[in-house]
Design a protein around this motif. Structure first.
Motif, PDB file in Angstrom:
ATOM      1  N   ILE A   1      10.209   3.753   8.293  1.00 35.75           N
ATOM      2  CA  ILE A   1       8.888   3.764   7.677  1.00 35.75           C
ATOM      3  C   ILE A   1       8.911   4.783   6.539  1.00 35.75           C
ATOM      4  O   ILE A   1       9.350   5.920   6.718  1.00 35.75           O
ATOM      5  CB  ILE A   1       7.791   4.136   8.692  1.00 35.75           C
ATOM      6  N   SER A   2       8.443   4.369   5.378  1.00 31.34           N
ATOM      7  CA  SER A   2       8.471   5.240   4.205  1.00 31.34           C
ATOM      8  C   SER A   2       7.694   6.527   4.449  1.00 31.34           C
ATOM      9  O   SER A   2       6.720   6.562   5.216  1.00 31.34           O
ATOM     10  CB  SER A   2       7.895   4.510   2.995  1.00 31.34           C
ATOM     11  N   ALA A   3       8.110   7.583   3.782  1.00 29.60           N
ATOM     12  CA  ALA A   3       7.454   8.879   3.908  1.00 29.60           C
ATOM     13  C   ALA A   3       6.033   8.817   3.351  1.00 29.60           C
ATOM     14  O   ALA A   3       5.736   8.056   2.440  1.00 29.60           O
ATOM     15  CB  ALA A   3       8.260   9.939   3.180  1.00 29.60           C
TER      16      ALA A   3
ATOM     17  N   PRO B   1       0.823  -1.216   0.000  1.00 27.91           N
ATOM     18  CA  PRO B   1       0.000   0.000   0.000  1.00 27.91           C
ATOM     19  C   PRO B   1       0.854   1.262   0.000  1.00 27.91           C
ATOM     20  O   PRO B   1       1.912   1.313   0.633  1.00 27.91           O
ATOM     21  CB  PRO B   1      -0.811  -0.129   1.298  1.00 27.91           C
ATOM     22  N   HIS B   2       0.380   2.267  -0.717  1.00 31.56           N
ATOM     23  CA  HIS B   2       1.133   3.522  -0.843  1.00 31.56           C
ATOM     24  C   HIS B   2       1.345   4.176   0.515  1.00 31.56           C
ATOM     25  O   HIS B   2       2.372   4.818   0.752  1.00 31.56           O
ATOM     26  CB  HIS B   2       0.374   4.474  -1.773  1.00 31.56           C
ATOM     27  N   TYR B   3       0.390   4.046   1.411  1.00 29.79           N
ATOM     28  CA  TYR B   3       0.522   4.474   2.798  1.00 29.79           C
ATOM     29  C   TYR B   3      -0.366   3.566   3.634  1.00 29.79           C
ATOM     30  O   TYR B   3      -1.179   2.800   3.092  1.00 29.79           O
ATOM     31  CB  TYR B   3       0.134   5.958   2.980  1.00 29.79           C
ATOM     32  N   GLN B   4      -0.251   3.609   4.939  1.00 28.85           N
ATOM     33  CA  GLN B   4      -1.048   2.747   5.797  1.00 28.85           C
ATOM     34  C   GLN B   4      -2.529   3.099   5.657  1.00 28.85           C
ATOM     35  O   GLN B   4      -2.939   4.205   5.991  1.00 28.85           O
ATOM     36  CB  GLN B   4      -0.608   2.905   7.257  1.00 28.85           C
ATOM     37  N   GLY B   5      -3.316   2.148   5.134  1.00 28.52           N
ATOM     38  CA  GLY B   5      -4.729   2.373   4.901  1.00 28.52           C
ATOM     39  C   GLY B   5      -5.068   2.622   3.451  1.00 28.52           C
ATOM     40  O   GLY B   5      -6.246   2.661   3.089  1.00 28.52           O
ATOM     41  N   SER B   6      -4.070   2.799   2.596  1.00 29.42           N
ATOM     42  CA  SER B   6      -4.309   3.077   1.184  1.00 29.42           C
ATOM     43  C   SER B   6      -4.791   1.822   0.463  1.00 29.42           C
ATOM     44  O   SER B   6      -4.417   0.695   0.805  1.00 29.42           O
ATOM     45  CB  SER B   6      -3.029   3.587   0.528  1.00 29.42           C
ATOM     46  N   GLN B   7      -5.606   2.036  -0.567  1.00 30.51           N
ATOM     47  CA  GLN B   7      -5.999   0.931  -1.429  1.00 30.51           C
ATOM     48  C   GLN B   7      -5.170   0.909  -2.713  1.00 30.51           C
ATOM     49  O   GLN B   7      -5.352   0.046  -3.564  1.00 30.51           O
ATOM     50  CB  GLN B   7      -7.478   1.014  -1.781  1.00 30.51           C
ATOM     51  N   GLN B   8      -4.253   1.853  -2.873  1.00 32.68           N
ATOM     52  CA  GLN B   8      -3.365   1.903  -4.027  1.00 32.68           C
ATOM     53  C   GLN B   8      -2.014   1.287  -3.681  1.00 32.68           C
ATOM     54  O   GLN B   8      -1.463   1.543  -2.617  1.00 32.68           O
ATOM     55  CB  GLN B   8      -3.162   3.351  -4.470  1.00 32.68           C
ATOM     56  N   LEU B   9      -1.499   0.477  -4.600  1.00 34.59           N
ATOM     57  CA  LEU B   9      -0.207  -0.159  -4.384  1.00 34.59           C
ATOM     58  C   LEU B   9       0.926   0.690  -4.951  1.00 34.59           C
ATOM     59  O   LEU B   9       0.754   1.384  -5.948  1.00 34.59           O
ATOM     60  CB  LEU B   9      -0.176  -1.544  -5.032  1.00 34.59           C
ATOM     61  N   ALA B  10       2.061   0.624  -4.297  1.00 35.80           N
ATOM     62  CA  ALA B  10       3.280   1.267  -4.780  1.00 35.80           C
ATOM     63  C   ALA B  10       4.358   0.191  -4.875  1.00 35.80           C
ATOM     64  O   ALA B  10       4.338  -0.807  -4.147  1.00 35.80           O
ATOM     65  CB  ALA B  10       3.712   2.378  -3.836  1.00 35.80           C
TER      66      ALA B  10
END
Length: 257
Positions: free
Chosen positions: A93-95, A40-49
């Motif tokens: 933890i990623s930005a 996930p792009h951020y915690q809780g995101s539905q978009q993958l990175a």
């Protein structure tokens, strides 16, 4: 996702002879894992990175083939016995920016965490691990990771699977799942939300390693986490996000011992 000491790991990897027998490292084992990850792009995101991820650990060699789970924090064992070990742990933890549906939210830079870990092996096929990590850079919250791994070896393959639980204090929960009144006003989308301490997520991690040689392994790992409590109730997750968090990674692990 945690990304740990990539530059140092790359230098060590390039210096290690390919597919060679393990070499002496003053009685210690150095484990370096480098992977490509979709998460996930951020915690809780539905978009993958998609990005690189990794792990570094220093321990004494022992009978469990130096097992390390893909989501372990980087660690340095201070004590390593037959059935238990503990020591220092660190992670990054990623930005989190304010794009991808988070317009109006504050930017959170790369967060450095430091603390400790403890491993317990009740049996040769079960590892229990606890990590306590305190934010030192960009955030100052406390994160506690608890998990178990069932480990089995079949020929050159190592197969693992086990549960994962994540707990956080008010500061960590507020940083990554809270919405301040100012952010709510700037976003014009999210209502103010005060995220409190508690169980952040529960899930499952599974993986496999293929032993190419005594030193080199190929890795494939997957993790599912379900956000719970205030993390799942956050507007950042309910509006445009998802409590179901999946990640998958593949790469190599090298042992120097």
């Amino acid at each position: 996702m945690k990304t740990v000491l990539f530059a140092a790991a790359a230098v060590l990897l390039s210096a290690a002879p390919a597919l060679a027998e393990p070499a002496s490292l003053f009685g210690y084992t150095l484990r370096i894992t480098l992977q490509a990850t979709a998460a996930p792009h951020y915690q809780g995101s539905q978009q993958l990175a998609f990005f690189p991820s990794g792990n570094v650990a220093v321990t004494h060699p022992w009978q469990f083939d130096d097992f390390a789970a893909p989501d372990d924090a980087a660690s340095l064992a201070v004590y390593n016995g037959d059935r238990a070990s503990f020591g220092i742990a660190a992670a990054i933890i990623s930005a989190r920016g304010n794009g991808h549906g988070l317009e109006g939210m504050r930017n959170i830079g790369y967060a450095g965490e430091g603390g400790g870990f403890a491993n317990f092996w009740p049996t040769p096929w079960l590892r229990l691990r606890v990590e306590a990590l305190k934010g030192l850079v960009a955030e100052s919250g406390l994160l506690v990771n608890v998990g178990g791994d069932f480990v089995t070896n079949t020929g050159p393959f190592m197969l693992t699977a086990g549960p994962r639980f994540r707990f956080a204090d008010d500061t960590y929960a507020g940083t990554y799942f809270g919405v301040t009144p100012g952010e709510a006003l700037a976003s014009r989308r999210f209502a103010p939300f005060h995220a409190q301490a508690g169980l952040v997520s529960a899930g499952l991690a599974a993986g496999t390693e293929y032993k190419l040689s005594p030193r080199w392994r190929l890795t494939l790992n997957g993790t599912y986490r379900r956000l719970l409590g205030d993390a799942a109730a956050s507007p950042l997750v309910r509006q445009g996000g998802t409590p179901n968090q999946f990640s998958i990674s593949s790469g190599v692990r090298v042992l120097i011992n």
